[in-house]
Design a protein around this motif. Structure first.
Motif, PDB file in Angstrom:
ATOM      1  N   TRP A  42      38.413  -6.342   3.624  1.00 14.57           N
ATOM      2  CA  TRP A  42      37.555  -5.355   2.981  1.00 14.57           C
ATOM      3  C   TRP A  42      36.531  -4.759   3.946  1.00 14.57           C
ATOM      4  CZ3 TRP A  42      38.206  -3.054  -1.562  1.00 14.57           C
ATOM      5  CH2 TRP A  42      39.034  -3.674  -2.500  1.00 14.57           C
ATOM      6  N   MET A  43      35.988  -5.607   4.817  1.00 10.41           N
ATOM      7  CA  MET A  43      34.904  -5.173   5.718  1.00 10.41           C
ATOM      8  C   MET A  43      35.325  -5.490   7.147  1.00 10.41           C
ATOM      9  SD  MET A  43      31.548  -6.313   3.487  1.00 10.41           S
ATOM     10  CE  MET A  43      32.106  -7.965   3.083  1.00 10.41           C
ATOM     11  N   GLN A  44      36.125  -4.618   7.736  1.00  8.29           N
ATOM     12  CA  GLN A  44      36.764  -4.924   9.013  1.00  8.29           C
ATOM     13  C   GLN A  44      35.800  -4.873  10.193  1.00  8.29           C
ATOM     14  OE1 GLN A  44      40.357  -2.684   9.569  1.00  8.29           O
ATOM     15  NE2 GLN A  44      41.236  -3.360   7.626  1.00  8.29           N
ATOM     16  N   ASP A  45      34.607  -4.297  10.021  1.00 12.84           N
ATOM     17  CA  ASP A  45      33.632  -4.263  11.105  1.00 12.84           C
ATOM     18  C   ASP A  45      32.420  -5.156  10.816  1.00 12.84           C
ATOM     19  OD1 ASP A  45      32.850  -2.640   9.040  1.00 12.84           O
ATOM     20  OD2 ASP A  45      32.610  -0.824  10.246  1.00 12.84           O
ATOM     21  N   TYR A  46      32.623  -6.161   9.962  1.00 12.32           N
ATOM     22  CA  TYR A  46      31.585  -7.158   9.674  1.00 12.32           C
ATOM     23  C   TYR A  46      31.855  -8.340  10.596  1.00 12.32           C
ATOM     24  CZ  TYR A  46      28.663 -10.240   6.705  1.00 12.32           C
ATOM     25  OH  TYR A  46      27.704 -11.105   6.217  1.00 12.32           O
ATOM     26  N   TRP A  47      31.031  -8.524  11.608  1.00 14.82           N
ATOM     27  CA  TRP A  47      31.355  -9.442  12.702  1.00 14.82           C
ATOM     28  C   TRP A  47      31.294 -10.912  12.299  1.00 14.82           C
ATOM     29  CZ3 TRP A  47      28.122 -13.185  14.685  1.00 14.82           C
ATOM     30  CH2 TRP A  47      26.769 -13.106  14.344  1.00 14.82           C
ATOM     31  N   LYS A  48      30.466 -11.278  11.348  1.00 11.12           N
ATOM     32  CA  LYS A  48      30.241 -12.695  11.047  1.00 11.12           C
ATOM     33  C   LYS A  48      31.502 -13.414  10.570  1.00 11.12           C
ATOM     34  CE  LYS A  48      25.274 -12.315  10.139  1.00 11.12           C
ATOM     35  NZ  LYS A  48      24.177 -12.511   9.172  1.00 11.12           N
ATOM     36  N   PRO A  49      32.268 -12.875   9.584  1.00 12.69           N
ATOM     37  CA  PRO A  49      33.488 -13.586   9.182  1.00 12.69           C
ATOM     38  C   PRO A  49      34.540 -13.619  10.286  1.00 12.69           C
ATOM     39  CG  PRO A  49      33.330 -11.473   8.038  1.00 12.69           C
ATOM     40  CD  PRO A  49      32.012 -11.713   8.700  1.00 12.69           C
ATOM     41  N   TRP A  50      34.622 -12.563  11.108  1.00 14.49           N
ATOM     42  CA  TRP A  50      35.571 -12.574  12.223  1.00 14.49           C
ATOM     43  C   TRP A  50      35.225 -13.703  13.206  1.00 14.49           C
ATOM     44  CZ3 TRP A  50      40.075 -10.439  12.102  1.00 14.49           C
ATOM     45  CH2 TRP A  50      40.306  -9.219  11.491  1.00 14.49           C
ATOM     46  N   ALA A  51      33.942 -13.851  13.498  1.00 15.19           N
ATOM     47  CA  ALA A  51      33.518 -14.885  14.447  1.00 15.19           C
ATOM     48  C   ALA A  51      33.832 -16.277  13.925  1.00 15.19           C
ATOM     49  CB  ALA A  51      32.023 -14.743  14.733  1.00 15.19           C
ATOM     50  N   LEU A  52      33.568 -16.492  12.650  1.00 18.70           N
ATOM     51  CA  LEU A  52      33.834 -17.806  12.064  1.00 18.70           C
ATOM     52  C   LEU A  52      35.337 -18.068  11.993  1.00 18.70           C
ATOM     53  CD1 LEU A  52      32.639 -20.355  10.915  1.00 18.70           C
ATOM     54  CD2 LEU A  52      32.375 -19.211   8.695  1.00 18.70           C
ATOM     55  N   LEU A  53      36.113 -17.023  11.669  1.00 16.04           N
ATOM     56  CA  LEU A  53      37.573 -17.181  11.624  1.00 16.04           C
ATOM     57  C   LEU A  53      38.136 -17.563  12.990  1.00 16.04           C
ATOM     58  CD1 LEU A  53      38.827 -14.278   9.323  1.00 16.04           C
ATOM     59  CD2 LEU A  53      39.310 -16.725   9.026  1.00 16.04           C
ATOM     60  N   ALA A  54      37.613 -16.951  14.063  1.00 14.12           N
ATOM     61  CA  ALA A  54      38.117 -17.267  15.402  1.00 14.12           C
ATOM     62  C   ALA A  54      37.963 -18.750  15.700  1.00 14.12           C
ATOM     63  CB  ALA A  54      37.365 -16.434  16.443  1.00 14.12           C
ATOM     64  N   SER A  55      36.814 -19.295  15.350  1.00 17.32           N
ATOM     65  CA  SER A  55      36.573 -20.724  15.579  1.00 17.32           C
ATOM     66  C   SER A  55      37.485 -21.582  14.708  1.00 17.32           C
ATOM     67  CB  SER A  55      35.101 -21.039  15.304  1.00 17.32           C
ATOM     68  OG  SER A  55      34.865 -22.418  15.386  1.00 17.32           O
ATOM     69  N   LEU A  56      37.635 -21.185  13.440  1.00 18.68           N
ATOM     70  CA  LEU A  56      38.433 -21.982  12.503  1.00 18.68           C
ATOM     71  C   LEU A  56      39.922 -21.943  12.843  1.00 18.68           C
ATOM     72  CD1 LEU A  56      36.605 -21.003   9.202  1.00 18.68           C
ATOM     73  CD2 LEU A  56      36.634 -23.265  10.257  1.00 18.68           C
ATOM     74  N   TYR A  57      40.430 -20.778  13.199  1.00 21.74           N
ATOM     75  CA  TYR A  57      41.846 -20.695  13.582  1.00 21.74           C
ATOM     76  C   TYR A  57      42.140 -21.611  14.767  1.00 21.74           C
ATOM     77  CZ  TYR A  57      42.672 -16.507  10.647  1.00 21.74           C
ATOM     78  OH  TYR A  57      42.835 -15.627   9.602  1.00 21.74           O
TER      79      TYR A  57
END
Length: 607
Positions: free
Chosen positions: A489-504
């Motif tokens: 939904w929010m492709q330029d919201y950096w916080k969930p992307w950053a957390l996903l990178a760590s979790l993946y």
């Protein structure tokens, strides 16, 4: 065209700009510029008409330079605004050694077609200080490279190598050692490379050393060398180069004074405060605090009434627990220039930083009286007022300043935070949207967008908070399930992307981790953990060389980052660069010191 423009500017009532066509290359997140290749013909008249619409110019001059062995052909046309018929092109062939004369030829054509008189000042601008056509042409090639870096503010295409431009300028200087233009252009280009961190450091350093060998009694190349070395993290070498630049200039001053005393008509150079301020910075970086203080005080002494080096001296004093001395220095500067809003603001801020808040308020109040309510004073008084709880007055001052500087991003964000404290959250989105419209840097844009999402779409952001709770409980799969819809939904919201990178990475989904980390870096380039996550993902995919290249680039842009340096040491080890891995590990230990178990474990692996 550059030289023609300089000559035309010497004609009264002429406003002149020269333009080159640049095209955007690179990516949207990291845009770069390259010269457009317009071919080997003069421009299409419709393009000139479009340029008139864009520029509002009265006249447009265009030219074409074509060369063969031993000579060059120049064509030039002068268009008047609203032209119907395409003007006749003027053409002339110049022997290679006579190419510098082409500027005077063009000047006469432009003057004739614009009904202007060529002044003596304009004629003086035509003098090229070399009789060597080869030297002039080599200079033009190198000068073009320097202009390219300057015009793009360092956002040059990946294919561009400044070393080639340096070599042309050095070749020009070798062909005519008395020709100052290539020396000055090469010095300026070295400083640009230091500022924008362009090119291969060792190769550029070697070119600057060659400049020094060609002109050992000119201080400017030593200065450029010091700036270059400082930008590469070699502060000790920078201290030596900058110290040498001062001694060379001092010798030049003494020599000129002696010659003047004997009756020679010679101009005595002045000491350069910038040399002492840069030297002070380098000395502070290697712990030579007493020397740094001495150098910066010398810079302040030599400077004009605005005293730009006082900021640097204040930092050095604060680092040595002598912050209480700083207000006195600014007060002295204010007394020397009592109507300067900048100095008053710095003085008042220094009082606040020294814990003398009431004195700071008094200084700001006096500053408003002495500077006729300067917006600059209001701009720096506002945050102090907000800190003291005087929110209404602070917001009034911010609003006054925003009228003057409606796109000052830092001030707009301060104003937004003050609105938040004043419980006027409904007004914040408009301010944040104004910030985004001002085209801020990518990091500021990322932070602003995140705040805007959190204000306007709180329900979706709640999923991020739930994911963080899952992480705390080591429920990584559940956290991923919460986060993946957010980034859809929010492709330029950096916080969930950053957390996903760590979790993946944690669950071994390295391809997804790479994608998420790269997206984080695109949105928020200064978020250092994203580079660590990206490296871990690349390690997991056995892309060790790619990780090494990426981390090397990241460390050049964040030279003080310990996490990135540690990862680079690991990448160096994985790619067989054992000596580099040990060198980086040694540097990290020197900075961090003993006792950090996690870093020590990583460094041991790198070694």
């Amino acid at each position: 065209m550059h030289f023609l423009s300089e000559a035309l500017r010497a004609i009264p009532d002429f406003e002149v700009q020269f333009a080159t066509y640049l095209v955007q290359v690179g990516t949207q997140e990291n845009p770069k510029a390259a010269y457009a290749n317009l071919g080997s013909e003069l421009n299409d008249p419709d393009m000139i008409r479009q340029f008139f619409l864009q520029s509002g110019a009265d006249y447009i001059v265009e030219g074409l330079l074509q060369g063969e062995v031993g000579h060059y052909d120049i064509s030039i046309r002068v268009f008047q605004h609203g032209f119907a018929d395409v003007p006749q092109a003027h053409q002339q062939r110049f022997a290679q050694n006579d190419l510098a004369d082409s500027v005077g030829w063009m000047l006469n054509i432009v003057a004739a077609e614009t009904q202007a008189s060529v002044t003596e000042e304009a004629k003086a601008m035509l003098q090229v200080a070399t009789d060597s056509g080869d030297a002039f042409i080599e200079f033009l090639i190198g000068f073009d490279g320097m202009n390219y870096i300057q015009g793009t503010q360092g956002r040059v295409a990946d294919e561009f190598d400044p070393v080639a431009a340096f070599d042309s300028l050095i070749s020009s200087l070798e062909k005519d050692p008395d020709y100052l233009a290539p020396y000055e252009a090469a010095v300026h280009m070295a400083r640009l490379c230091a500022q924008y961190r362009l090119g291969n450091f060792e190769q550029i350093e070697a070119r600057v050393q060659k400049l020094i060998a060609l002109a050992p009694k000119d201080w400017r190349a030593y200065f450029a060398l010091g700036e270059l070395q400082f930008s590469a993290g070699r502060a000790n070498d920078a201290v030596n180069a900058l110290d040498k630049s001062i001694s060379v200039l001092d010798a030049d001053i003494r020599d000129a004074q002696k010659r003047k005393e004997t009756g020679e008509d010679v101009e005595v150079p002045s000491p350069e405060p910038a040399l002492y301020s840069r030297l002070g910075l380098a000395q502070a970086a290697v712990g030579m605090v007493v020397n740094a203080e001495r150098s910066l005080k010398k810079a302040v002494e030599l400077e004009g009434p605005d005293k730009p080096s006082l900021d640097l001296l204040s930092v050095v004093l604060a680092q040595t627990n002598r912050g209480h001395e700083i207000p006195g220095l600014w007060k002295e500067a204010v007394e020397g220039n009592p109507t300067s809003p900048h100095l008053w603001a710095k003085y008042a801020i220094s009082l606040a930083q020294a814990g003398r808040h009431d004195d700071a308020v008094s200084a700001f109040e006096e500053a408003l009286q002495k500077t006729d309510n300067s917006p600059i004073v209001k701009r720096f008084f506002a945050p102090l007022l907000a800190e003291k709880g005087q929110l209404d007055r602070a917001m009034d001052y911010y609003e006054d300043c925003i009228e003057v500087s409606p796109q000052d991003v830092t001030m707009l964000l301060e104003y937004a935070r003050t609105l938040e404290r004043a419980e006027r959250k409904h007004e914040i989105p408009d301010v944040l949207n104004t910030v985004l419209q001002a085209n801020p840097d990518p990091n500021t844009k990322a932070i602003t967008l995140a705040w805007l999402y959190e204000l306007e779409q709180p329900k979706r952001v709640e999923a991020l908070q739930r994911a963080q709770t899952h992480v705390e409980n080591e429920e990584f799969t559940k956290a991923i399930e919460e986060l993946e819809p957010i980034v859809e939904w929010m492709q330029d919201y950096w916080k969930p992307w950053a957390l996903l990178a760590s979790l993946y990475n944690r669950v071994g989904r390295f391809e997804d981790a790479e994608r998420a980390a790269r997206r984080t870096v695109e949105i928020f380039p200064s978020w250092e953990p994203a580079y660590v996550d990206l490296a871990n993902a690349l390690f997991g995919l056995n892309k060790n060389e790619e990780a090494y290249v990426m981390l090397s680039f990241a460390l050049r842009n964040s030279s003080q980052s310990i996490p990135i340096a540690v990862q680079l040491a690991l990448a160096a080890k994985r790619t067989g660069r054992d000596d580099e891995a040990r060198r980086i590990a040694k540097q990290v230990r020197e900075i961090v010191g003993p006792g950090n178990v996690e870093i020590e474990k990583a460094l041991a692996a790198a070694e």
